[in-house]
Design a protein around this motif. Structure first.
Motif, PDB file in Angstrom:
ATOM      1  N   LEU A  65       0.606  -1.244   0.260  1.00  0.00           N
ATOM      2  CA  LEU A  65      -0.087   0.093  -0.008  1.00  0.00           C
ATOM      3  C   LEU A  65       0.816   1.128   0.028  1.00  0.00           C
ATOM      4  N   LEU A  66       0.716   2.031  -1.008  1.00  0.00           N
ATOM      5  CA  LEU A  66       1.281   3.301  -0.919  1.00  0.00           C
ATOM      6  C   LEU A  66       0.182   4.510  -0.871  1.00  0.00           C
ATOM      7  N   TYR A  67       0.754   5.841  -0.389  1.00  0.00           N
ATOM      8  CA  TYR A  67      -0.153   6.852  -0.146  1.00  0.00           C
ATOM      9  C   TYR A  67       0.396   8.337  -0.589  1.00  0.00           C
ATOM     10  N   GLN A  68      -0.759   8.982  -0.936  1.00  0.00           N
ATOM     11  CA  GLN A  68      -0.395  10.478  -1.107  1.00  0.00           C
ATOM     12  C   GLN A  68      -1.589  11.204  -0.971  1.00  0.00           C
ATOM     13  N   CYS A  69      -1.366  12.478  -0.596  1.00  0.00           N
ATOM     14  CA  CYS A  69      -2.533  13.419  -0.050  1.00  0.00           C
ATOM     15  C   CYS A  69      -2.443  14.385  -0.826  1.00  0.00           C
ATOM     16  N   ALA A  70      -3.723  15.317  -0.997  1.00  0.00           N
ATOM     17  CA  ALA A  70      -3.692  16.690  -1.458  1.00  0.00           C
ATOM     18  C   ALA A  70      -4.550  17.577  -0.619  1.00  0.00           C
ATOM     19  N   ALA A  71      -4.291  18.756  -0.280  1.00  0.00           N
ATOM     20  CA  ALA A  71      -4.696  19.603   0.515  1.00  0.00           C
ATOM     21  C   ALA A  71      -5.918  20.484  -0.331  1.00  0.00           C
ATOM     22  N   VAL A  72      -7.026  20.559  -0.127  1.00  0.00           N
ATOM     23  CA  VAL A  72      -8.064  21.070  -0.724  1.00  0.00           C
ATOM     24  C   VAL A  72      -8.998  21.969  -0.153  1.00  0.00           C
ATOM     25  N   ASN A  73      -9.623  22.830  -0.945  1.00  0.00           N
ATOM     26  CA  ASN A  73     -10.915  23.726  -0.576  1.00  0.00           C
ATOM     27  C   ASN A  73     -12.060  23.034  -1.287  1.00  0.00           C
ATOM     28  N   PHE A  74     -12.979  22.547  -0.536  1.00  0.00           N
ATOM     29  CA  PHE A  74     -14.168  21.985  -1.343  1.00  0.00           C
ATOM     30  C   PHE A  74     -14.988  23.093  -1.775  1.00  0.00           C
ATOM     31  N   VAL A  75     -15.189  23.285  -3.203  1.00  0.00           N
ATOM     32  CA  VAL A  75     -16.115  24.418  -3.572  1.00  0.00           C
ATOM     33  C   VAL A  75     -17.211  23.990  -4.414  1.00  0.00           C
ATOM     34  N   SER A  76     -18.320  24.637  -4.486  1.00  0.00           N
ATOM     35  CA  SER A  76     -19.540  24.277  -5.062  1.00  0.00           C
ATOM     36  C   SER A  76     -19.622  24.126  -6.669  1.00  0.00           C
ATOM     37  N   GLY A  77     -20.527  23.174  -7.036  1.00  0.00           N
ATOM     38  CA  GLY A  77     -20.405  23.135  -8.501  1.00  0.00           C
ATOM     39  C   GLY A  77     -19.731  22.292  -8.994  1.00  0.00           C
ATOM     40  N   SER A  78     -19.741  22.276 -10.589  1.00  0.00           N
ATOM     41  CA  SER A  78     -18.581  21.401 -11.029  1.00  0.00           C
ATOM     42  C   SER A  78     -17.542  22.068 -11.768  1.00  0.00           C
ATOM     43  N   SER A  79     -16.474  21.258 -11.931  1.00  0.00           N
ATOM     44  CA  SER A  79     -15.243  22.071 -12.533  1.00  0.00           C
ATOM     45  C   SER A  79     -15.606  22.151 -14.298  1.00  0.00           C
ATOM     46  N   ASN A  80     -15.437  23.510 -14.846  1.00  0.00           N
ATOM     47  CA  ASN A  80     -15.512  23.907 -16.053  1.00  0.00           C
ATOM     48  C   ASN A  80     -14.503  23.711 -16.623  1.00  0.00           C
ATOM     49  N   SER A  81     -13.277  23.239 -16.269  1.00  0.00           N
ATOM     50  CA  SER A  81     -11.978  23.066 -17.025  1.00  0.00           C
ATOM     51  C   SER A  81     -11.373  21.624 -16.602  1.00  0.00           C
ATOM     52  N   THR A  82     -10.725  21.249 -17.642  1.00  0.00           N
ATOM     53  CA  THR A  82     -10.098  19.879 -17.346  1.00  0.00           C
ATOM     54  C   THR A  82      -8.295  20.149 -17.197  1.00  0.00           C
ATOM     55  N   PRO A  83      -7.778  19.708 -16.162  1.00  0.00           N
ATOM     56  CA  PRO A  83      -6.422  19.983 -15.994  1.00  0.00           C
ATOM     57  C   PRO A  83      -5.583  19.423 -16.807  1.00  0.00           C
ATOM     58  N   SER A  84      -4.364  19.718 -17.496  1.00  0.00           N
ATOM     59  CA  SER A  84      -3.532  19.418 -18.527  1.00  0.00           C
ATOM     60  C   SER A  84      -3.011  17.864 -18.023  1.00  0.00           C
ATOM     61  N   SER A  85      -3.106  17.731 -16.631  1.00  0.00           N
ATOM     62  CA  SER A  85      -2.618  16.424 -16.316  1.00  0.00           C
ATOM     63  C   SER A  85      -3.523  15.402 -16.368  1.00  0.00           C
ATOM     64  N   CYS A  86      -4.879  15.509 -16.640  1.00  0.00           N
ATOM     65  CA  CYS A  86      -5.987  14.541 -16.774  1.00  0.00           C
ATOM     66  C   CYS A  86      -5.762  13.646 -17.968  1.00  0.00           C
ATOM     67  N   THR A  87      -4.916  12.805 -18.137  1.00  0.00           N
ATOM     68  CA  THR A  87      -4.733  11.897 -19.430  1.00  0.00           C
ATOM     69  C   THR A  87      -4.714  10.840 -19.090  1.00  0.00           C
ATOM     70  N   ASN A  88      -4.964   9.887 -20.031  1.00  0.00           N
ATOM     71  CA  ASN A  88      -4.993   8.370 -20.010  1.00  0.00           C
ATOM     72  C   ASN A  88      -4.317   7.804 -21.034  1.00  0.00           C
ATOM     73  N   VAL A  89      -3.116   6.756 -20.508  1.00  0.00           N
ATOM     74  CA  VAL A  89      -2.082   6.242 -21.476  1.00  0.00           C
ATOM     75  C   VAL A  89      -3.125   5.225 -22.430  1.00  0.00           C
ATOM     76  N   THR A  90      -2.487   5.236 -23.590  1.00  0.00           N
ATOM     77  CA  THR A  90      -3.153   4.521 -24.779  1.00  0.00           C
ATOM     78  C   THR A  90      -3.367   2.940 -24.096  1.00  0.00           C
ATOM     79  N   GLY A  91      -4.256   2.461 -24.223  1.00  0.00           N
ATOM     80  CA  GLY A  91      -4.626   1.064 -24.083  1.00  0.00           C
ATOM     81  C   GLY A  91      -5.065   0.883 -22.467  1.00  0.00           C
ATOM     82  N   LEU A  92      -5.278   1.983 -21.819  1.00  0.00           N
ATOM     83  CA  LEU A  92      -5.732   1.698 -20.343  1.00  0.00           C
ATOM     84  C   LEU A  92      -7.150   1.090 -20.145  1.00  0.00           C
TER      85      LEU A  92
END
Length: 224
Positions: free
Chosen positions: A131-158
């Motif tokens: 088991l491996l762990y990582q965390c992110a500190a966040v502010n929870f905000v209302s609504g849905s995100s209207n943009s997709t971060p550039s890091s949101c990708t899927n390797v071919t064949g996933l």
């Protein structure tokens, strides 16, 4: 032909006995290759006065990771406990990734009542080195995100599907074990709850399939 990025990941996995994963989004509070197996945040302590804080939308947002393992199982969870010491809520059932490289899970939902509060997103990976762990500190905000971060990708064949994972389900939700999981039991209002129809499987060439989880089994519904 494998991309240079995939070849680099393969080389890393071959050369290291502790090949781990990266949390690209939300922004990780820290990464240590040697200590990523230390719960709950890979040896790092959440500190909202110094950490990079990400706005995370309660109605729909993404979690982007990258694995150096050819196969791994993921647990995505969150808490309003800003010390990350407990009261975790599973945001999805365990997700099995059968490929090496980038993986982005879209449509992540947290309880709407969390909007306006600080919290922690946790990613736990179960792979060949435990088991491996990582965390992110966040502010929870209302609504849905209207943009997709550039890091949101899927390797071919996933391929990524819901699964059962005893090692991940045995992780306590809190120090007292009193917290309840909404998404994993399918009883919550989140759109990502088990039993909901949602895109989770990416075939060869990145084609998107729709699946539904019924009684712990993943059933392919349609291919786009």
């Amino acid at each position: 032909m494998p991309s240079f990025k995939n070849l680099a990941l393969l080389f890393l996995a071959a050369q290291s006995t502790t090949a781990h994963f990266l949390l690209h989004y939300p922004t990780t509070i820290g990464f240590s290759d040697d200590d990523e197996g230390t719960a709950p945040c890979g040896s790092f302590t959440v500190d909202f006065s110094t950490d990079n804080i990400t706005n995370f939308h309660v109605d729909s947002d993404v979690i982007a990771v990258e694995s150096t393992h050819p196969a791994a199982i993921w647990l995505f969870r969150a808490t309003l406990d800003t010390t990350a010491s407990g009261n975790w809520t599973d945001l999805l059932p365990a997700v099995s990734q059968d490929s090496l490289g980038a993986f982005c899970e879209k449509g992540i939902v947290v309880p709407s009542s969390w909007a306006g509060q600080r919290g922690v997103i946790s990613v736990v990976q179960d792979a060949t080195d435990g088991l491996l762990y990582q965390c992110a500190a966040v502010n929870f905000v209302s609504g849905s995100s209207n943009s997709t971060p550039s890091s949101c990708t899927n390797v071919t064949g996933l391929t990524a599907t819901f699964t059962q994972a005893s090692a991940l389900s045995s992780i306590p939700a809190s120090a007292t074990g009193s917290a309840t999981s909404t998404a994993a039991t399918g009883t919550g209002t989140g759109k990502s709850a088990a039993g909901a129809l949602r895109p989770v499987e990416y075939g060869a060439f990145g084609a998107l399939s729709w699946v539904v989880v019924v009684g712990g089994a993943t059933v392919l519904v349609a291919l786009l």
